[in-house]
Design a protein around this motif. Structure first.
Motif, short mmCIF file in Angstrom:
data_model
loop_
_atom_site.label_atom_id
_atom_site.label_comp_id
_atom_site.label_asym_id
_atom_site.label_seq_id
_atom_site.Cartn_x
_atom_site.Cartn_y
_atom_site.Cartn_z
N LEU A 29 -4.22 -0.85 -9.38
CA LEU A 29 -2.83 -0.80 -9.86
C LEU A 29 -2.76 -1.20 -11.33
O LEU A 29 -2.09 -0.53 -12.14
CB LEU A 29 -1.98 -1.74 -9.00
N TYR A 30 -3.44 -2.31 -11.68
CA TYR A 30 -3.42 -2.76 -13.08
C TYR A 30 -4.06 -1.74 -14.01
O TYR A 30 -3.61 -1.52 -15.14
CB TYR A 30 -4.15 -4.11 -13.21
N LYS A 31 -5.10 -1.09 -13.52
CA LYS A 31 -5.76 -0.06 -14.34
C LYS A 31 -4.79 1.08 -14.64
O LYS A 31 -4.73 1.59 -15.77
CB LYS A 31 -6.99 0.46 -13.61
N ALA A 78 0.83 -1.21 0.00
CA ALA A 78 0.00 0.00 0.00
C ALA A 78 0.87 1.25 0.00
O ALA A 78 0.53 2.26 -0.64
CB ALA A 78 -0.92 -0.01 1.22
N PHE A 79 1.97 1.19 0.70
CA PHE A 79 2.88 2.33 0.77
C PHE A 79 3.50 2.62 -0.60
O PHE A 79 3.54 3.77 -1.05
CB PHE A 79 3.98 2.05 1.80
N ILE A 102 -10.21 -6.86 -0.44
CA ILE A 102 -9.40 -5.65 -0.25
C ILE A 102 -8.21 -5.66 -1.20
O ILE A 102 -7.94 -4.69 -1.92
CB ILE A 102 -8.85 -5.57 1.19
N VAL A 103 -7.49 -6.78 -1.21
CA VAL A 103 -6.27 -6.87 -2.02
C VAL A 103 -6.61 -6.86 -3.51
O VAL A 103 -5.92 -6.23 -4.32
CB VAL A 103 -5.46 -8.13 -1.66
N MET A 104 -7.67 -7.56 -3.87
CA MET A 104 -8.09 -7.59 -5.28
C MET A 104 -8.41 -6.19 -5.79
O MET A 104 -8.04 -5.82 -6.91
CB MET A 104 -9.32 -8.50 -5.44
N GLU A 105 -9.12 -5.41 -4.96
CA GLU A 105 -9.47 -4.05 -5.36
C GLU A 105 -8.22 -3.18 -5.52
O GLU A 105 -8.11 -2.40 -6.48
CB GLU A 105 -10.42 -3.44 -4.34
N LYS A 106 -7.29 -3.31 -4.59
CA LYS A 106 -6.04 -2.54 -4.69
C LYS A 106 -5.25 -2.94 -5.93
O LYS A 106 -4.72 -2.08 -6.65
CB LYS A 106 -5.19 -2.77 -3.43
N LEU A 154 -10.18 -8.79 -11.76
CA LEU A 154 -10.00 -8.73 -10.31
C LEU A 154 -11.12 -7.94 -9.64
O LEU A 154 -11.61 -8.33 -8.57
CB LEU A 154 -8.65 -8.09 -9.97
N MET A 155 -11.55 -6.83 -10.27
CA MET A 155 -12.60 -6.02 -9.68
C MET A 155 -13.91 -6.79 -9.62
O MET A 155 -14.65 -6.71 -8.62
CB MET A 155 -12.79 -4.73 -10.47
#
Length: 667
Positions: free
Chosen positions: A642-644, A600-601, A634-638, A655-656
């Motif tokens: 990122l992929y977007k 996340a950082f 949570i991780v899938m959304e993050k 993933l979304m």
């Protein structure tokens, strides 16, 4: 926050969904550094978990641990301490299993007490951890390393306390373990027969009927034991026992002294299994050789209870103590010193199992006996009253505890006057209780009174005076009197520097506390030098890759992240992750949470290619526990975001959609 990703398994789907959603919210707030909101949610979920699952359920325990860590990170040490003390009671019962999570939890709490200057609590916990590793030595390859680390931790505690004899003994023991391990690993090393083998060989041809010679072996065993030559004593003692067993009838009382000395030797060597075997042999002889149980048998049962208690086996030690108490009371009386002593041990073992109601009944009987024989205001009554105060504290019965502290303080004051340490400590405990219940005026008055007594007895250049000063600083902080609190924190640090020097453990701890005070107000520039002063000392003491250092490094990491010094924050985050991977293993839940924080950082700084493998690692780990849970969403959304950003539209959409499906199932 090792357990922050735990998914509650409850009695119904609605409850399960509630806990899961709240934990997700806590996780997100924690990762983003929103500690106040995370604390509010953690308090809510803990209260609900206590109501739903019970106060000692593993799910509830994970929430206690999370909330304690959040309070510690915010510098709320009094609130953190109460939760940590509750964790001790729960986890100590599981220490005997040698489970790494239980042992690490207790060790970390010991370090917390070490940090805030609570010496007795710290020593007690370090000893518990040490006894666990000593008991489990040899069961797996890494145990010796953990044992040596634990010996070093306790030795460091004694070194800081200027207990040189204890420090030297533990360090020598650690070195001996290293040498023994090296000898095991070095198969080509030649071993010459030493003095020990020569002594044993001298007696090999001795006939078992020559009892005086066997007694000489026993005397030699005791001599080596008192000289601290435990390995030599152990081998000769075993040899003496063998010969005595051949010379004596089966289960003869003559064997007792041999088993007894072997018990003592094995205790000093940390061989608790062998020590237990020696005590059981004595008990077996007593039970089968004597028509009635006598005082020697009771004393051995008490010793057996002590051994079990030292390993955290409180249910078994309770049983042993109660049998000993029955004999003491029958032989003497319920008010005899031996009966009083064993009753105190029973209270502690029952209390340590979290059986507060049962412990209260026993301690109240203990109080009644003392009141009848010594009076209601005797010095003897203080021990059981203090035990009762511990029970009420952990049972959250603060109204009753308030009155009990007043009674204890009143007795101490009448017996010894106001200028004594015990009275000062009682005042300080009462002050902390008032602070917890937000009765700040009462807390401050008691703390100031305690501070004044400590100053009269020891002067200002004493550790107890500084601890009292820090408690007053925290109370002022809670009252939002920040200038006053800052002055008190800095005064404590200045006194420590003058009394102990700048390069001392206490001074490092107080640097850390002053840093935490400024950090809590978002005064990052003021906090940084104090944190760095503490860190510099700990790096010299522990080494740059020591697990004890990781917690302190993490605090500085949070400071840099919140002050937007991202380069330093990322460097430290990677260093902390590296340490925990070595200590806990790459797949430990606490390590995976830290990987998520790092992901996340990096994501926040737009370092997308660096964040991607971290997200994937977290997702793979959490999916191993099941694909349909909210943490995965949570991780899938993050990762989808990122992929977007990277232009990977198909991967992002896939993933979304998976994340949406998981969230839909939890609505």
């Amino acid at each position: 926050m090792d357990n922050i990703s735990s998914i509650a398994q409850g009695p119904n789907k609605n409850k399960e969904n509630y806990f899961t959603k709240v934990i997700v919210d806590i996780t997100e707030n924690y990762i983003n550094g929103n500690y106040e909101q995370a604390i509010k949610l953690a308090e809510e979920v803990l209260k609900e978990s206590e109501s739903t699952y019970g106060i000692n359920n593993p799910i509830t325990v994970s929430y206690i641990s999370n909330l304690a860590e959040l309070h510690r990170a915010q510098g709320n040490y009094i609130k953190a301490e109460r939760l940590y003390r509750r964790l001790i009671q729960i986890n100590v019962k599981n220490l005997a299993t040698g489970n790494a999570d239980f042992v690490n939890t207790i060790n970390n709490i010991a370090l917390f007490y070490f940090l805030i200057g609570e010496g007795k609590e710290s020593e007690h916990l370090f000893k518990l951890v040490l006894s666990t590793f000593e008991k489990n030595e040899g069961k797996e390859g890494k145990e010796v390393t953990k044992l040596i680390s634990s010996l070093n931790n306790l030795a460091e505690f004694y070194r800081v306390a200027n207990l040189n004899t204890e420090t030297e003994f533990l360090l020598k023991k650690a070195l001996l373990k290293w040498e023994q391990e090296e000898e095991k690993n070095n198969k080509t090393k030649a071993h010459k027969p030493g003095m020990l083998k020569q002594v044993i060989s001298t007696f090999e041809g001795v006939d078992s009927s020559q009892l005086e010679v066997i007694k000489s072996l026993l005397a030699l065993t005791k001599n080596y034991f008192h000289e601290g030559k435990y390995e030599e004593a152990l081998n000769i003692g075993k040899h003496a026992l063998e010969k005595q067993e051949k010379a004596s009838p089966k289960l003869s009382l003559d064997l007792i002294p041999y088993h007894n000395i072997l018990f003592k030797i094995n205790i000093h060597l940390g061989k608790y299994g062998d020590a237990e075997h020696a005590l059981k042999a004595q008990l077996d002889i007593y039970e089968k050789s004597l028509p009635e149980k006598n005082i020697d048998y009771a004393a051995t049962k008490e010793l057996f209870g002590d051994l079990l208690c030292s390993q955290g086996l409180f249910n078994k030690s309770e049983e042993s103590y109660k049998k000993a108490l029955e004999i003491y009371e029958t032989t003497y009386s319920e008010s005899h010193i031996d009966a009083i002593r064993i009753r105190e041990k029973i209270v502690k073992t029952v209390f340590s199992q979290g059986k507060y109601s049962e412990a209260e009944i026993i301690v109240k009987k203990y109080i009644d006996i003392i009141e009848k024989n010594s009076g209601k205001e005797s010095a003897d009554i203080l021990k059981p009253l203090k035990l009762l105060s511990d029970i009420l504290y952990f049972d959250y019965r603060d109204n009753e505890l308030d009155g009990l502290y007043q009674r204890i303080g009143s007795i101490q004051e009448k017996l010894w006057g106001q200028e004594n340490v015990e009275f000062a400590n009682t005042l300080l405990e009462a002050a902390k209780l008032y602070e917890l219940n937000e009765k700040y005026e009462e807390a401050e008055n008691l703390c100031k009174k305690s501070l004044g007594i400590t100053e009269k007895i020891f002067g200002k250049k004493h550790h107890l005076y500084i601890v009292s000063l820090l408690t007053l600083a925290e109370i002022s902080h809670s009252c939002k009197r920040l200038e006053e609190s800052e002055k008190l924190y800095k005064s404590a640090l200045e006194i420590s520097e003058e009394a102990y020097g700048t390069n001392h453990h206490y001074t490092a701890c107080y640097n850390h506390l002053v840093g935490a005070f400024f950090h809590s107000q978002n005064k990052f520039a003021e906090a940084e030098p104090f944190y760095n002063n503490a860190l510099s000392f700990w790096e010299k003491e522990y080494g740059r890759e020591n697990s004890n250092l990781a917690t302190f490094l993490n605090t500085l990491t949070v400071l840099y992240r919140e002050s937007e010094n991202y380069t330093k924050a990322e460097t430290l985050q990677r260093r902390v992750l590296s340490i925990w991977e070595k200590v806990l293993g790459k797949d430990h839940p606490g390590v995976i949470i830290y990987v998520l924080k790092l992901a996340a950082f990096c994501h926040k700084q737009n370092k997308l290619t660096e964040a991607e493998p971290h997200y994937k690692r977290v997702l793979a780990s959490w999916q191993s526990f099941g694909t349909d849970n909210l943490n995965n969403a949570i991780v899938m959304e993050k990762l989808s975001e990122l992929y977007k950003a990277l232009g990977k539209v198909d991967e992002s959409a896939k993933l979304m959609n998976s994340a949406k499906l998981i969230r839909y199932n939890f609505q």
